[in-house]
Design an enzyme around this catalytic site. Structure first.
Site, mmCIF file in Angstrom:
data_model
loop_
_atom_site.group_PDB
_atom_site.id
_atom_site.type_symbol
_atom_site.label_atom_id
_atom_site.label_comp_id
_atom_site.label_asym_id
_atom_site.label_seq_id
_atom_site.Cartn_x
_atom_site.Cartn_y
_atom_site.Cartn_z
ATOM 1 N N ASP A 39 0.819 -1.224 0.000
ATOM 2 C CA ASP A 39 0.000 0.000 0.000
ATOM 3 C C ASP A 39 0.853 1.275 0.000
ATOM 4 O O ASP A 39 0.602 2.201 0.786
ATOM 5 C CB ASP A 39 -0.934 0.041 1.217
ATOM 6 C CG ASP A 39 -1.606 -1.275 1.518
ATOM 7 O OD1 ASP A 39 -1.855 -2.041 0.568
ATOM 8 O OD2 ASP A 39 -1.895 -1.552 2.706
ATOM 9 N N GLU A 209 -10.999 -1.027 -3.302
ATOM 10 C CA GLU A 209 -10.300 -0.276 -2.259
ATOM 11 C C GLU A 209 -9.174 0.534 -2.901
ATOM 12 O O GLU A 209 -9.057 0.622 -4.119
ATOM 13 C CB GLU A 209 -9.729 -1.242 -1.218
ATOM 14 C CG GLU A 209 -8.749 -2.240 -1.804
ATOM 15 C CD GLU A 209 -8.410 -3.378 -0.852
ATOM 16 O OE1 GLU A 209 -9.109 -3.540 0.166
ATOM 17 O OE2 GLU A 209 -7.449 -4.118 -1.147
#
Length: 327
Positions: A39, A209
């Site tokens: 991420d 997401e």
């Protein structure tokens, strides 16, 4: 004769060393640093590249965040534990997907924590603040900024976006829903929209997401991750609109696995080198040798556009990118 042979040896050896240095500088730069990290958010501060990733481990071990800095995208310095749960009393685990922005000479680090599953649990999206990019960071609000589900969006995977007029937006959401909200100037809360709502849903087709947004040629590029983060089909898609509010119509995928290189390529960010049309995409992926869901590494590729402004599919590589200093 011996002097001539020695001279030739020195020349040959010097050239060999130089070639080795160049070769090492231009090959196998992915992953960009060692360790399991995911991420990643990339950004530039003071002519230095920074990457703020999730420490990829079981949720209960995700109690801190590291950061990495580089002058040239190939030499990286690790800044350990820029924040941990001891500095955020309400955060216990699952510190995820940091997003950072400089505002009024302070560095604000947005993060998710605790992986809440409903509105009764404590956690959500928090903010930490520091006077330097490397921290140390301390809790800014003493509580989460977003601690409830709005429009079905789990309060994770936050991205802070600064619009052309200086207005900051929080774009976030898991569980296949994405919200946008206008931040107050001091980041202590939100400014309602004209219709008095605070969280507006901007979820595009196939969104899961990992939202990210940037502006190029006055167009708003909205990007997100699709598929399951533990599987090989994790990928990145995008849309283009005239406003940060959308509407965002999915154009297609631009980042995906290559079974010969790595799987699970997704949850990315984008860096634009100032005063240029050079863009880099920073993302995580899973090496072919790994089966553990948390075995994710952070990589980088150059990102290109066609003559119509569409993003060309990104080819994932082991080479990564060459050195690039910010002038």
């Amino acid at each position: 004769m011996k002097q001539i042979l020695f001279f030739l040896f020195v020349v040959f050896y010097s050239r060999t060393i130089a070639q080795t240095i160049v070769s090492d500088n231009h090959k196998n730069n992915n992953p960009i640093f060692k360790g399991w990290y995911a991420d990643p958010e990339g950004i530039i501060f003071n002519k230095t590249y920074w990457v703020y990733p999730t420490f990829s481990a079981p949720y209960n071990d995700q109690v801190f965040l590291d950061a990495f800095s580089s002058p040239d995208l190939t030499h990286w310095t690790k800044h350990s534990r820029i924040i941990d749960t001891s500095a955020v009393k309400w955060a216990k685990r699952a510190m995820w997907a940091p997003s950072i922005i400089k505002n009024k000479n302070k560095y604000f680090l947005f993060f998710g924590a605790n992986d809440i599953q409903n509105d009764k649990e404590i956690g959500g999206i928090g903010i930490a603040v520091a006077s330097k990019p490397e921290g140390p960071y301390k809790d800014y609000l003493g509580k989460p900024l977003v601690d409830k589900f709005h429009n079905g969006a789990q309060p994770i995977d936050q991205f802070v976006f600064r619009d052309k007029d200086g207005q900051h937006y929080l774009i976030y959401g898991g569980w296949r829903h994405c919200n946008i909200a206008k931040l107050k100037g001091d980041f202590t809360g939100f400014i309602p929209f004209k219709d008095k709502t605070v969280f507006k849903e901007i979820t595009p087709e196939n969104y899961v997401e990992g939202p990210f947004m940037f502006i190029r040629n006055n167009k708003y590029y909205f990007m997100w991750s699709e598929g399951g983060w533990t599987g090989p089909d994790y990928s990145v898609a995008y849309a283009i609109a005239d406003s940060p509010m959308g509407p965002f119509k999915r154009i297609g995928k631009i980042l995906a696995q290559n079974p010969k290189i790595a799987t699970g390529a997704g949850h990315h960010s984008v860096i634009n080198v100032p005063n240029s049309d050079k863009y880099y995409i920073i993302y995580h992926r899973r090496p072919l040798t790994e089966t553990d869901a948390n075995s994710r590494e952070t990589c980088i590729e150059e990102m290109h556009f066609d003559e119509n402004g569409y993003i060309k599919p990104v080819v994932i590589t082991n080479e990564g990118v060459k050195e690039h200093l910010i002038k």
